[in-house]
Motif scaffolding. Structure first.
Motif, PDB file in Angstrom:
ATOM      1  N   UNK A  91       0.871  -1.171   0.000  1.00  0.00           N
ATOM      2  CA  UNK A  91       0.000   0.000   0.000  1.00  0.00           C
ATOM      3  C   UNK A  91       0.908   1.221   0.000  1.00  0.00           C
ATOM      4  N   UNK A  92       0.825   2.017  -1.046  1.00  0.00           N
ATOM      5  CA  UNK A  92       1.714   3.173  -1.181  1.00  0.00           C
ATOM      6  C   UNK A  92       0.973   4.301  -1.885  1.00  0.00           C
ATOM      7  N   UNK A  93       1.611   5.466  -1.874  1.00  0.00           N
ATOM      8  CA  UNK A  93       1.011   6.651  -2.483  1.00  0.00           C
ATOM      9  C   UNK A  93       0.830   6.455  -3.989  1.00  0.00           C
ATOM     10  N   UNK A  94      -0.080   7.261  -4.546  1.00  0.00           N
ATOM     11  CA  UNK A  94      -0.392   7.123  -5.968  1.00  0.00           C
ATOM     12  C   UNK A  94       0.809   7.354  -6.874  1.00  0.00           C
ATOM     13  N   UNK A  95       1.832   8.052  -6.391  1.00  0.00           N
ATOM     14  CA  UNK A  95       2.976   8.371  -7.240  1.00  0.00           C
ATOM     15  C   UNK A  95       4.136   7.397  -7.059  1.00  0.00           C
ATOM     16  N   UNK A  96       3.869   6.176  -6.646  1.00  0.00           N
ATOM     17  CA  UNK A  96       4.963   5.226  -6.389  1.00  0.00           C
ATOM     18  C   UNK A  96       5.809   4.991  -7.627  1.00  0.00           C
ATOM     19  N   UNK A  97       5.227   5.065  -8.832  1.00  0.00           N
ATOM     20  CA  UNK A  97       6.009   4.825 -10.052  1.00  0.00           C
ATOM     21  C   UNK A  97       7.090   5.884 -10.251  1.00  0.00           C
ATOM     22  N   UNK A  98       6.931   7.032  -9.614  1.00  0.00           N
ATOM     23  CA  UNK A  98       7.966   8.060  -9.713  1.00  0.00           C
ATOM     24  C   UNK A  98       9.211   7.658  -8.943  1.00  0.00           C
ATOM     25  N   UNK A  99       9.073   6.729  -8.003  1.00  0.00           N
ATOM     26  CA  UNK A  99      10.216   6.273  -7.204  1.00  0.00           C
ATOM     27  C   UNK A  99      10.652   4.871  -7.581  1.00  0.00           C
ATOM     28  N   UNK A 100       9.721   4.035  -8.015  1.00  0.00           N
ATOM     29  CA  UNK A 100      10.024   2.640  -8.349  1.00  0.00           C
ATOM     30  C   UNK A 100       9.566   2.357  -9.777  1.00  0.00           C
ATOM     31  N   UNK A 101      10.494   2.208 -10.659  1.00  0.00           N
ATOM     32  CA  UNK A 101      10.148   2.005 -12.075  1.00  0.00           C
ATOM     33  C   UNK A 101       9.461   0.671 -12.321  1.00  0.00           C
ATOM     34  N   UNK A 102       9.668  -0.297 -11.460  1.00  0.00           N
ATOM     35  CA  UNK A 102       9.082  -1.623 -11.667  1.00  0.00           C
ATOM     36  C   UNK A 102       7.744  -1.801 -10.957  1.00  0.00           C
ATOM     37  N   UNK A 103       7.237  -0.751 -10.324  1.00  0.00           N
ATOM     38  CA  UNK A 103       5.972  -0.857  -9.593  1.00  0.00           C
ATOM     39  C   UNK A 103       4.804  -0.992 -10.573  1.00  0.00           C
ATOM     40  N   UNK A 104       3.888  -1.883 -10.263  1.00  0.00           N
ATOM     41  CA  UNK A 104       2.720  -2.106 -11.111  1.00  0.00           C
ATOM     42  C   UNK A 104       1.451  -1.792 -10.318  1.00  0.00           C
ATOM     43  N   UNK A 105       0.651  -0.899 -10.858  1.00  0.00           N
ATOM     44  CA  UNK A 105      -0.566  -0.469 -10.175  1.00  0.00           C
ATOM     45  C   UNK A 105      -1.624  -1.561 -10.255  1.00  0.00           C
ATOM     46  N   UNK A 106      -2.228  -1.911  -9.090  1.00  0.00           N
ATOM     47  CA  UNK A 106      -3.246  -2.955  -9.050  1.00  0.00           C
ATOM     48  C   UNK A 106      -4.646  -2.391  -8.816  1.00  0.00           C
ATOM     49  N   UNK A 107      -4.843  -1.691  -7.694  1.00  0.00           N
ATOM     50  CA  UNK A 107      -6.167  -1.172  -7.348  1.00  0.00           C
ATOM     51  C   UNK A 107      -6.017   0.243  -6.799  1.00  0.00           C
ATOM     52  N   UNK A 108      -6.830   1.137  -7.317  1.00  0.00           N
ATOM     53  CA  UNK A 108      -6.835   2.509  -6.812  1.00  0.00           C
ATOM     54  C   UNK A 108      -7.943   2.657  -5.772  1.00  0.00           C
ATOM     55  N   UNK A 109      -7.661   3.408  -4.725  1.00  0.00           N
ATOM     56  CA  UNK A 109      -8.665   3.659  -3.693  1.00  0.00           C
ATOM     57  C   UNK A 109      -9.449   4.925  -4.056  1.00  0.00           C
ATOM     58  N   UNK A 110     -10.777   4.820  -4.224  1.00  0.00           N
ATOM     59  CA  UNK A 110     -11.570   5.965  -4.707  1.00  0.00           C
ATOM     60  C   UNK A 110     -11.509   7.190  -3.809  1.00  0.00           C
ATOM     61  N   UNK A 111     -11.405   7.004  -2.499  1.00  0.00           N
ATOM     62  CA  UNK A 111     -11.480   8.132  -1.569  1.00  0.00           C
ATOM     63  C   UNK A 111     -10.168   8.356  -0.838  1.00  0.00           C
ATOM     64  N   UNK A 112      -9.068   7.943  -1.428  1.00  0.00           N
ATOM     65  CA  UNK A 112      -7.772   8.083  -0.750  1.00  0.00           C
ATOM     66  C   UNK A 112      -6.697   8.436  -1.764  1.00  0.00           C
ATOM     67  N   UNK A 113      -5.552   8.853  -1.256  1.00  0.00           N
ATOM     68  CA  UNK A 113      -4.417   9.227  -2.113  1.00  0.00           C
ATOM     69  C   UNK A 113      -3.426   8.086  -2.239  1.00  0.00           C
ATOM     70  N   UNK A 114      -3.804   6.899  -1.816  1.00  0.00           N
ATOM     71  CA  UNK A 114      -2.932   5.745  -1.918  1.00  0.00           C
ATOM     72  C   UNK A 114      -3.610   4.650  -2.732  1.00  0.00           C
ATOM     73  N   UNK A 115      -2.836   3.612  -3.041  1.00  0.00           N
ATOM     74  CA  UNK A 115      -3.343   2.519  -3.880  1.00  0.00           C
ATOM     75  C   UNK A 115      -2.610   1.238  -3.519  1.00  0.00           C
TER      76      UNK A 115
END
Length: 622
Positions: A586-610
């Motif tokens: 569980x990390x902030x929405x901008x994790x790809x800016x820090x980890x190039x290999x991060x893959x987004x799975x599920x976004x939280x509708x009412x939060x700034x994390x995913x």
């Protein structure tokens, strides 16, 4: 007090209807509730229930008492948390059901407290209605924390103390003292600050000069309750050692004086001054008792305050009656709660910490009911009433000046769930601390003035009854008009006082539930990824979920842990090179800016994390 059958039947029927309505509204609110309020307290309390109920892992470093979770745990064990789609949602609903039952029981106990203290049915009805609409019960029951139970506990202890003094010397009195000691010590398992209730009961017993057999009964209740509380703390490993060490710090300057003042102002504002009047009256009775004992003054002094005290067998010194004993116990406990809260709230940047209502709210309804009973009976204490009411107004004024003077030092946003009893002012005045403090003072002063009017027009007579004051000779018509006005003015003022405090509580309740509904809807939409993690637990044997510290609030872990209690939850700092305990993070929405290999799975509708996937639990930078 007349006990004719028709009147008793009408009061009983009315009470049954009110109780049914209160329970129905609370249960309806519980069913319609969204997710839990996102503060660390609530998921921690519910996490204890999950673990003890057999549906979760043991918590680590829990800072909260286990009593509330232990009460819910049997329901969790029976239901096996399969009533709803997600585990956390089911446990949350079970907690709200327990709160609903406690809030309904509090209506009965508050009505009984008013009846025992005043011997008047209308005071009992007003006390029950106040418990039904006051936010310390009507709104706190929507939050899965023990505040509703704490109010019920304080009411029950106050009633037990009053009853014990009323039937002093009997076996029933000894049982009541034992009951008071037992409930007070068990309450410490609900929240550590309830230790002030234990102290209050013991101090009240000392001032009531109870006999040896009564002391033995009280000691038995204290020992049994204390042993049960110690066992609960040991079982769950939740001894509040960390909080005690933090509270022991003595370098807090003068700020505790400001937070103490704010809590007194919150008590007055949330009860139209009645809570503050009850507190001042109880402390004044304490000072009177101590002063009389020091000079050895027996009952029968010319001062009217001494006439509220009664002689008992074996001593000629003054001892309090049932209502005075109740006020003593409540004032001791409320004073301790205010002092303890004022000490622990220092250092906060939120403005609600200055006008904090949560810690003093469990005492609000009991103090208000006891004060209402005192105003209604005017039991030989009317000549002292102006001084007590004046002192209440002065306390409110000083507290207002202190809070307004310190208002500029708080810049963070207020947390509304900590100010439930005076929420209309916080809502309508845009959470401006200075303006809210002035509003609390105005409301308190208005209530005190109404209370003063209720004490006009009559003078005390024997046995706690009152008769009209003598008036100078005049014409028959003018005399009749004056008598009608003298008799009606206090009654009208009392009616306005009761109606206004009920209207204030009802308004706050409506606003609170609207706010809590919004908060619950947000919380539900902040942990939608829990379903995906649950699938990974079942299909892939996932045993741990990592939570990045960067720009993700701490309470997010607790919300996910509530939904996923059977796996480990671990905080990591990916930015500094910490390796997650699993590939799911569980990390902030901008994790790809820090980890190039991060893959987004599920976004939280009412939060700034995913929810993210990091292959092999490793972050590869750009």
């Amino acid at each position: 007090m007349q006990r004719d059958t028709p009147r008793t039947f009408v009061w009983a029927l009315t009470g049954a209807v009110v109780l049914f309505a209160v329970l129905a509204v609370h249960l309806r609110t519980a069913i319609a509730a969204g997710g839990p309020v996102a503060v660390p307290d609530i998921p921690a309390y519910l996490g204890i229930a999950q673990w003890v109920g057999g549906d979760g892992l043991a918590l680590r470093d829990v800072l909260f008492q286990p009593g509330y979770g232990l009460l819910i745990a049997p329901l969790v064990a029976v239901s096996k948390v399969s009533l709803l789609e997600t585990q956390g949602e089911a446990v949350h609903y079970l907690a709200l059901v327990v709160n609903s039952l406690a809030a309904t029981a509090a209506v009965v106990v508050a009505a009984r407290l008013g009846l025992v203290g005043s011997q008047r049915w209308w005071v009992a009805g007003a006390g029950g209605l106040l418990a039904a609409v006051h936010p310390s019960l009507s709104s706190a029951s929507r939050i899965a924390w023990p505040e509703t139970l704490l109010t019920l506990v304080v009411l029950a202890v106050a009633l037990a103390v009053g009853f014990a003094v009323a039937v002093d010397g009997s076996a029933a009195s000894r049982r009541a003292w034992a009951r008071a000691g037992l409930i007070a010590t068990l309450a410490v398992a609900l929240h550590a600050r309830m230790i002030v209730l234990v102290v209050a009961v013991v101090l009240t017993a000392l001032l009531c000069r109870i006999g040896r057999r009564a002391w033995s009964a009280l000691a038995a209740g204290l020992l049994v309750g204390g042993a049960a509380t110690a066992a609960a703390l040991t079982l769950t490993d939740t001894w509040p050692t960390k909080r005690l060490s933090e509270a022991a710090q003595l370098d807090r300057g003068a700020e505790p004086f400001a937070t103490v003042s704010g809590q007194l102002l919150a008590l007055g504002g949330g009860t139209l001054g009645l809570g503050l009047v009850g507190l001042v009256t109880g402390l004044a009775a304490t000072l009177w008792l101590v002063r009389r004992w020091r000079v050895g003054d027996p009952v029968g002094s010319s001062s009217s305050m001494s006439q509220t005290l009664q002689p008992q067998q074996g001593t000629a010194l003054a001892r309090p009656d049932a209502l005075t004993a109740t006020l003593l116990c409540l004032s001791f406990g409320a004073t301790g709660a205010v002092m303890l809260g004022g000490w622990t709230l220092t250092g906060s940047e939120r403005p609600d910490a200055m006008l904090y209502g949560r810690y003093v709210d469990p005492w609000a309804v009991p103090l208000a009911v006891a004060a209402l009973a005192r105003l209604a009976t005017r039991q030989r204490s009317r000549p002292d009433a102006p001084a007590l009411l004046g002192a209440s107004a002065v306390v409110a004024a000083v507290a207002c000046v202190v809070v307004v003077g310190a208002a500029s030092g708080y810049g963070a946003a207020a947390r509304r769930i900590m100010t439930l009893s005076f929420s209309p002012a916080w809502s309508w005045l845009d959470e401006r601390l200075g303006a809210v403090a002035v509003a609390a003072f105005v409301v308190t002063l208005f209530g005190v003035l109404l209370a003063a009017v209720t004490q006009r027009g009559r003078a005390p007579a024997g046995h706690g009854e009152t008769v009209p004051s003598a008036s100078p000779p005049t014409s028959d018509a003018a005399s009749a008009t004056a008598r009608v006005r003298a008799a009606s003015t206090p009654a009208v003022a009392m009616g306005v006082l009761v109606a206004t405090v009920l209207a204030l509580g009802a308004t706050a309740t409506v606003l609170n539930h609207r706010h809590l509904a919004d908060v619950g809807a947000v919380a539900r939409d902040q942990v939608t990824a829990a379903a995906t993690v649950s699938d990974a637990v079942e299909d892939d044997g996932l045993a741990c979920l990592a939570h990045d510290r960067t720009e993700v609030p701490d309470y997010a872990l607790w919300l996910y842990r509530l939904e996923l209690p059977d796996i480990t939850h671990e905080r990591v700092d990916i930015t500094t090179g910490d390796r997650p305990c699993s590939a799911m993070v569980i990390a902030h929405d901008d994790l790809t800016a820090r980890c190039s290999n991060a893959r987004h799975l599920v976004d939280e509708p009412a939060a700034s994390w995913a929810l993210w996937h990091l292959p092999e639990g490793r972050c590869i930078g750009w």
